[in-house]
Design an enzyme around this catalytic site. Sequence first.
Site, PDB file in Angstrom:
ATOM      1  N   ASP A  70      -5.786  -7.166  19.658  1.00 48.52           N
ATOM      2  CA  ASP A  70      -5.246  -8.024  20.719  1.00 48.52           C
ATOM      3  C   ASP A  70      -6.386  -8.341  21.675  1.00 48.52           C
ATOM      4  O   ASP A  70      -7.542  -8.020  21.379  1.00 48.52           O
ATOM      5  CB  ASP A  70      -4.093  -7.274  21.431  1.00 48.52           C
ATOM      6  CG  ASP A  70      -3.007  -8.224  21.935  1.00 48.52           C
ATOM      7  OD1 ASP A  70      -3.364  -9.212  22.616  1.00 48.52           O
ATOM      8  OD2 ASP A  70      -1.825  -7.975  21.661  1.00 48.52           O
ATOM      9  N   LYS A  85      -0.825  11.777   9.960  1.00 46.80           N
ATOM     10  CA  LYS A  85      -0.980  10.385  10.386  1.00 46.80           C
ATOM     11  C   LYS A  85       0.382   9.759  10.635  1.00 46.80           C
ATOM     12  O   LYS A  85       1.269   9.829   9.789  1.00 46.80           O
ATOM     13  CB  LYS A  85      -1.723   9.596   9.310  1.00 46.80           C
ATOM     14  CG  LYS A  85      -1.899   8.123   9.638  1.00 46.80           C
ATOM     15  CD  LYS A  85      -2.843   7.439   8.661  1.00 46.80           C
ATOM     16  CE  LYS A  85      -2.158   6.806   7.479  1.00 46.80           C
ATOM     17  NZ  LYS A  85      -1.357   5.627   7.778  1.00 46.80           N
ATOM     18  N   ARG A 140       1.389   9.912  -0.520  1.00 45.51           N
ATOM     19  CA  ARG A 140       2.357  10.311  -1.544  1.00 45.51           C
ATOM     20  C   ARG A 140       1.981  11.519  -2.406  1.00 45.51           C
ATOM     21  O   ARG A 140       2.877  12.300  -2.745  1.00 45.51           O
ATOM     22  CB  ARG A 140       2.711   9.088  -2.405  1.00 45.51           C
ATOM     23  CG  ARG A 140       3.556   8.098  -1.623  1.00 45.51           C
ATOM     24  CD  ARG A 140       3.525   6.715  -2.203  1.00 45.51           C
ATOM     25  NE  ARG A 140       2.239   6.067  -1.954  1.00 45.51           N
ATOM     26  CZ  ARG A 140       1.941   4.824  -2.300  1.00 45.51           C
ATOM     27  NH1 ARG A 140       2.844   4.091  -2.934  1.00 45.51           N
ATOM     28  NH2 ARG A 140       0.768   4.307  -2.026  1.00 45.51           N
ATOM     29  N   ASP A 178      -2.073   5.663  13.717  1.00 44.19           N
ATOM     30  CA  ASP A 178      -2.618   4.560  12.910  1.00 44.19           C
ATOM     31  C   ASP A 178      -1.859   3.277  13.234  1.00 44.19           C
ATOM     32  O   ASP A 178      -1.045   2.815  12.441  1.00 44.19           O
ATOM     33  CB  ASP A 178      -2.481   4.948  11.426  1.00 44.19           C
ATOM     34  CG  ASP A 178      -2.971   3.871  10.474  1.00 44.19           C
ATOM     35  OD1 ASP A 178      -3.759   3.003  10.902  1.00 44.19           O
ATOM     36  OD2 ASP A 178      -2.552   3.893   9.305  1.00 44.19           O
ATOM     37  N   LYS A 206      -3.580   0.443  14.375  1.00 44.44           N
ATOM     38  CA  LYS A 206      -4.499  -0.694  14.136  1.00 44.44           C
ATOM     39  C   LYS A 206      -4.362  -1.767  15.211  1.00 44.44           C
ATOM     40  O   LYS A 206      -4.004  -2.913  14.921  1.00 44.44           O
ATOM     41  CB  LYS A 206      -4.257  -1.291  12.746  1.00 44.44           C
ATOM     42  CG  LYS A 206      -4.405  -0.317  11.599  1.00 44.44           C
ATOM     43  CD  LYS A 206      -4.259  -1.025  10.256  1.00 44.44           C
ATOM     44  CE  LYS A 206      -4.409  -0.093   9.079  1.00 44.44           C
ATOM     45  NZ  LYS A 206      -3.315   0.860   8.885  1.00 44.44           N
ATOM     46  N   THR A 242      -7.656  -3.336   2.663  1.00 45.86           N
ATOM     47  CA  THR A 242      -7.925  -3.273   1.222  1.00 45.86           C
ATOM     48  C   THR A 242      -6.975  -4.165   0.429  1.00 45.86           C
ATOM     49  O   THR A 242      -7.201  -4.442  -0.740  1.00 45.86           O
ATOM     50  CB  THR A 242      -7.819  -1.824   0.700  1.00 45.86           C
ATOM     51  OG1 THR A 242      -6.641  -1.241   1.262  1.00 45.86           O
ATOM     52  CG2 THR A 242      -9.016  -1.011   1.071  1.00 45.86           C
TER      53      THR A 242
HETATM   54  O1  C5P Z   1       0.572   7.320  -0.248  1.00 48.86           O
HETATM   55  P1  C5P Z   1      -0.872   6.980  -0.114  1.00 48.86           P
HETATM   56  O2  C5P Z   1      -1.808   8.148  -0.353  1.00 48.86           O
HETATM   57  O3  C5P Z   1      -1.280   5.757  -0.888  1.00 48.86           O
HETATM   58  O4  C5P Z   1      -1.015   6.621   1.445  1.00 48.86           O
HETATM   59  C1  C5P Z   1      -2.198   6.083   1.981  1.00 48.86           C
HETATM   60  C2  C5P Z   1      -2.024   5.839   3.446  1.00 48.86           C
HETATM   61  O5  C5P Z   1      -3.206   5.190   3.921  1.00 48.86           O
HETATM   62  C3  C5P Z   1      -0.875   4.936   3.830  1.00 48.86           C
HETATM   63  O6  C5P Z   1      -0.384   5.383   5.109  1.00 48.86           O
HETATM   64  C4  C5P Z   1      -1.509   3.562   3.955  1.00 48.86           C
HETATM   65  O7  C5P Z   1      -0.840   2.746   4.880  1.00 48.86           O
HETATM   66  C5  C5P Z   1      -2.877   3.938   4.487  1.00 48.86           C
HETATM   67  N1  C5P Z   1      -3.921   2.949   4.237  1.00 48.86           N
HETATM   68  C6  C5P Z   1      -4.274   2.522   2.964  1.00 48.86           C
HETATM   69  N2  C5P Z   1      -5.267   1.595   2.794  1.00 48.86           N
HETATM   70  C7  C5P Z   1      -5.927   1.136   3.850  1.00 48.86           C
HETATM   71  C8  C5P Z   1      -5.602   1.567   5.129  1.00 48.86           C
HETATM   72  C9  C5P Z   1      -4.583   2.499   5.284  1.00 48.86           C
HETATM   73  O8  C5P Z   1      -3.697   2.947   1.980  1.00 48.86           O
HETATM   74  N3  C5P Z   1      -6.913   0.284   3.659  1.00 48.86           N
END
Ligand code: C5P
Length: 236
Positions: free
Chosen positions: A65, A33, A210, A60, A62, A119
Site C-alpha cells: 500500500d 505462520k 500441509r 504473513d 504481505k 511463485t
Molecule cells: O502447504 P504448503 O507447505 O504448500 O504451504 C506453504 C505455505 O507457504 C502456504 O501458507 C502458502 O501460502 C505459502 N507460500 C507459498 N509460496 C509463496 C509464498 C507463500 O507457498 N511464494
Amino acid sequence: MDSSRVIVALDTPEAGDALALARRLDPRLCRVKVGKELFTAAGPAVVEGLRRLGFEVFLDLKFHDIPNTVAGACRAAAALGVWMVNVHASGGGAMMRAAREALAAAPKPPLLIGVTVLTSLGDEELAEIGFAGNAQANVERLARLAAASGLDGVVCSARECPQLRATLGPAFVTVTPGIRLPGDDKGDQARVVTPADAVRLGAHYLVIGRPVTRSPDPVATLQSIARSLEGGKASP
Ligand code: C5P
C-alpha cells in the site's frame, strides 16, 4: 536440533482448528505462520492465542500500500508481538523504508521480510502486468531493492537461495515455502525441495504447511524433519 528454522503454516479459516493444531505442536520445534485466510477470519485474537501457547508468530499478510499505510500496519503488527512480518517489495523503496522506520521504534521489532515475485506468476503473466525480464531476474532485482531499503530478507524459492546468498551475503534472511518431505505428495506446489536440501541451498527458514498440518502425527513429522536437518550445513 536445528528445527527452529521450521515455520508451520496454519492455513485454516478457523481459530479453533489453528489453536488445536498448535497445541499438538511443540514451540521448541517450530514457529507458526498466520496468513491472510486465518487472520481475516479470526483476527488478532488468534495471534495472541498462539503467543500464549509459546509460539513465535510469522504474520504473513504481505502488506502492499502507500508508505504511510504500510508503516501503520507494520506498527500494528509489532504491537501484536509477532516475530516476523512481510511486505511486497514491488510496493517500492519508499514503502519498504517506511516499514523499516516504523518497526525501528518498536520495543522488540519483528524481522521485516520482502515478497519478491509470487511463485504463482509465470514469465508470461509478469509481462502482462508490465514486468520486464523473467521471474528469476525480477526476484533478484527486488531482493536487491529490499536489501537496500533495510529489509532483513525475502521470501523466495530454496532454489533461488544460492544466487541471493552470493549477491546479498549469508546474513540476508531467506524464507522458503515449497518444501516437501521425501515421498510426499507435491500438492499444488510445482517446484519442491526437501527440508535438508533447502538448508543445504542456504535457506534460513522453511515454511512448511500441509506436510505437517495434514500429517496424522504432526509432532512425529516435525521430529523427523528435525532429524533430517541434523548435520545439514546451516546458514547463520
Ligand atoms: O502447504 P504448503 O507447505 O504448500 O504451504 C506453504 C505455505 O507457504 C502456504 O501458507 C502458502 O501460502 C505459502 N507460500 C507459498 N509460496 C509463496 C509464498 C507463500 O507457498 N511464494
